[in-house]
Design an enzyme around this catalytic site. Structure first.
Site, PDB file in Angstrom:
ATOM      1  N   HIS A 141       0.790  -1.443  -0.021  1.00  0.00           N
ATOM      2  CA  HIS A 141       0.347  -0.117  -0.264  1.00  0.00           C
ATOM      3  C   HIS A 141       0.358   1.480  -0.115  1.00  0.00           C
ATOM      4  O   HIS A 141       0.223   2.206  -0.249  1.00  0.00           O
ATOM      5  CB  HIS A 141      -0.981  -0.132   1.173  1.00  0.00           C
ATOM      6  CG  HIS A 141      -0.702   0.333   2.564  1.00  0.00           C
ATOM      7  ND1 HIS A 141       0.151  -0.651   3.740  1.00  0.00           N
ATOM      8  CD2 HIS A 141      -0.007   1.652   3.009  1.00  0.00           C
ATOM      9  CE1 HIS A 141       0.251  -0.586   4.539  1.00  0.00           C
ATOM     10  NE2 HIS A 141       0.399   1.304   4.395  1.00  0.00           N
ATOM     11  N   ASP A 171      -0.010  -7.435   1.677  1.00  0.00           N
ATOM     12  CA  ASP A 171       0.865  -6.061   1.507  1.00  0.00           C
ATOM     13  C   ASP A 171       2.246  -5.904   1.593  1.00  0.00           C
ATOM     14  O   ASP A 171       2.183  -4.903   2.609  1.00  0.00           O
ATOM     15  CB  ASP A 171      -0.178  -5.401   2.725  1.00  0.00           C
ATOM     16  CG  ASP A 171       0.073  -3.984   2.612  1.00  0.00           C
ATOM     17  OD1 ASP A 171       0.057  -4.040   1.747  1.00  0.00           O
ATOM     18  OD2 ASP A 171       0.030  -3.502   3.907  1.00  0.00           O
ATOM     19  N   SER A 245       4.798   2.554   7.714  1.00  0.00           N
ATOM     20  CA  SER A 245       4.244   1.165   6.914  1.00  0.00           C
ATOM     21  C   SER A 245       5.868   1.561   6.274  1.00  0.00           C
ATOM     22  O   SER A 245       6.564   1.909   5.730  1.00  0.00           O
ATOM     23  CB  SER A 245       3.358   2.563   5.801  1.00  0.00           C
ATOM     24  OG  SER A 245       1.874   1.608   6.773  1.00  0.00           O
TER      25      SER A 245
END
Length: 496
Positions: A141, A171, A245
């Site tokens: 993402h 992911d 992230s």
């Protein structure tokens, strides 16, 4: 960037006594003194090349200095990733809709209906150097939809990055920059993690590069979170925020044991619950992306569900151990092995099966072509069934993929339609997700809709849908026949 789980959870406060406990632990010196670091070879390293260990010798450094050494080593291997892409935006009723007065009376639900214009959207995340020649692991993402990626190293050097491969189902993504002599972070074994271990999270929360936070492993094996398809998360209370992230979760040996990916939050920021993808999963995905440009997973062609005590009683078994086979796909490996609906799988190649998530992970990690033995309970009798694992087919894999392009159906995620009560496959494709800014979303298509026709032609499978979507011209309007609940309607979609 940071993916936020959709579920609501109570805020878990950061207690003063926890900080005191850690301080006391440091004073006593339990755990850090006496550690030695071992060099772990990197998957992406050149042949014969190994990553360097943390230089913490037994008893040589006080506990605080050991933590500092680990933090210094980890921050040297964590990068900032800046992404950008063009997006179409618009305002209903022209520029007046931005005024709070108009929003008060007309609301947000009307959606953009005015003239659309292009704007550049920017995002930020983190990444981990995993080889000296420029391979970097991050979250899918973080790079998804990016037209341009820039990697900023700790020494402020900037490099354009290219995407080697992505895996939305976990992911994860692998990117590469044209650089040599980089300091890779050695891999740790996430399978050996224990609840209560101290860990450090390194990343760029809110653009604040080289940020290090500390916490513990709160839980391992977290699944069924609804974040991605394949879940085996490490839960930690180390502070993780938007921008973390794709960064690093490291143990006190300075080894990479997780990739921060998601948080539970009611505010959009840290609330004490963060999730990281375990390093063992990340290593496997990386190896497949490097070799094939995609992730190849095993598949046996069954739909499975949890075996509850009530279902166990219905199927005549004493203990609710194993998983229940709800459906067997036609012509799949399980069907060829004579597996049946209602079978209870209790072991996979000798490993006890406790829940559907575990079985899915075991199958996915098995190389296609491998023959495995399933221990099955059928009609209250235990038997063994040999199944030759196949490769997860494109149609099934596409269940978590997005239809891409610049046509009217871009931004739709579909999967095969369910079966009816007689076991026959229902015609059409099931809409799993719709990009909020896509033409389909603006036309009213919703997750849960069943697409039966495209431009008056029947859609029988995901492959049909992809083939028809791929033939659409950029400015071509599309007419869909959609079943929604008990109603069937037509939707006309205009491209942006």
């Amino acid at each position: 960037m940071m993916r936020q789980a959709a579920h609501t959870r109570r805020e878990i406060s950061f207690r003063w006594w926890r900080a005191a406990a850690i301080a006391g632990w440091l004073a006593v010196g339990i755990g850090v003194v006496g550690m030695t670091a071992e060099a772990a070879p990197s998957i992406g390293s050149a042949p014969g090349q190994e990553t360097r260990p943390i230089l913490v010798s037994t008893g040589a450094l006080p506990p605080n200095e050991a933590l500092v050494a680990v933090a210094e080593r980890a921050t040297a291997s964590v990068v900032n990733i800046a992404s950008s892409r063009k997006v179409a935006v618009g305002e209903p009723f022209g520029p007046f809709y931005g005024d709070p007065f108009w929003r008060r009376f007309f609301g947000e639900e009307l959606g953009p209906r005015g003239p659309r214009r292009e704007e550049r959207e920017f995002g930020e995340g983190s990444g981990v150097i995993v080889s000296s020649d420029g391979y970097i692991m991050t979250n899918n993402h973080v790079v998804e939809g990016a037209e341009e990626l820039t990697v900023i190293l700790p020494d402020k050097r900037r490099f354009k990055a290219k995407i080697i491969g992505t895996d939305p189902r976990t992911d994860l993504a692998l990117i590469k920059i044209d650089a040599m002599g980089l300091p890779p972070l050695p891999w740790g074994d996430s399978g050996k993690l224990r609840v209560g271990e101290l860990v450090l999270a390194v990343g760029s929360p809110f653009g604040l590069t080289q940020t290090v936070t500390m916490g513990i492993v709160s839980a391992v094996g977290r699944a069924n979170m609804g974040i991605v398809d394949y879940e085996d998360f490490i839960q930690t209370d180390a502070a993780i925020n938007p921008g973390n992230s794709g960064g690093a979760l490291v143990n006190l040996k300075g080894e990479l044991i997780g990739i921060p990916s998601a948080i539970f939050s009611q505010t959009g920021g840290y609330m004490g619950i963060g999730f990281a993808i375990p390093s063992n999963m990340a290593k496997s995905v990386m190896a497949s992306l490097q070799k094939h440009g995609k992730v190849i997973r095993g598949w046996i062609g069954v739909s499975i569900q949890e075996l509850t005590p009530e279902l166990a009683k219905e199927f005549g078994v004493k203990d609710a151990k194993g998983v229940l086979v709800a459906d067997v796909l036609d012509d799949g490996p399980a069907a060829k092995a004579k597996l049946e609906r209602g079978d209870i799988i209790t072991a996979y190649d000798g490993k006890p099966v406790t829940n559907p998530t575990q079985l899915r992970m075991l199958v996915a990690d098995t190389a296609p072509g491998t023959t495995v033995t399933l221990t099955v309970v059928r009609d209250e009798r235990t038997r063994e069934v040999k199944v030759t694992v196949g490769e997860l087919p494109r149609e099934t894999a596409r269940a978590s993929g997005e239809i891409e392009g610049d046509h009217a159906l871009a931004g739709i995620v579909v999967e095969p339609a369910p079966r009816d009560r007689s076991g026959r496959r229902v015609g059409g494709v099931w809409v799993v997700d719709v990009d909020p800014g896509s033409p389909a979303a603006l036309a009213g298509l919703r997750p849960g809709d069943l697409i039966r026709e495209i431009n008056r032609k029947p859609v029988k499978s995901v492959e049909d849908f992809e083939r028809m979507a791929g033939r659409l011209r950029p400015q071509e309007r599309v007419l869909l026949l959609v079943t929604r609940g008990n109603a069937t309607i037509f939707l006309s979609i205009s491209p942006q």
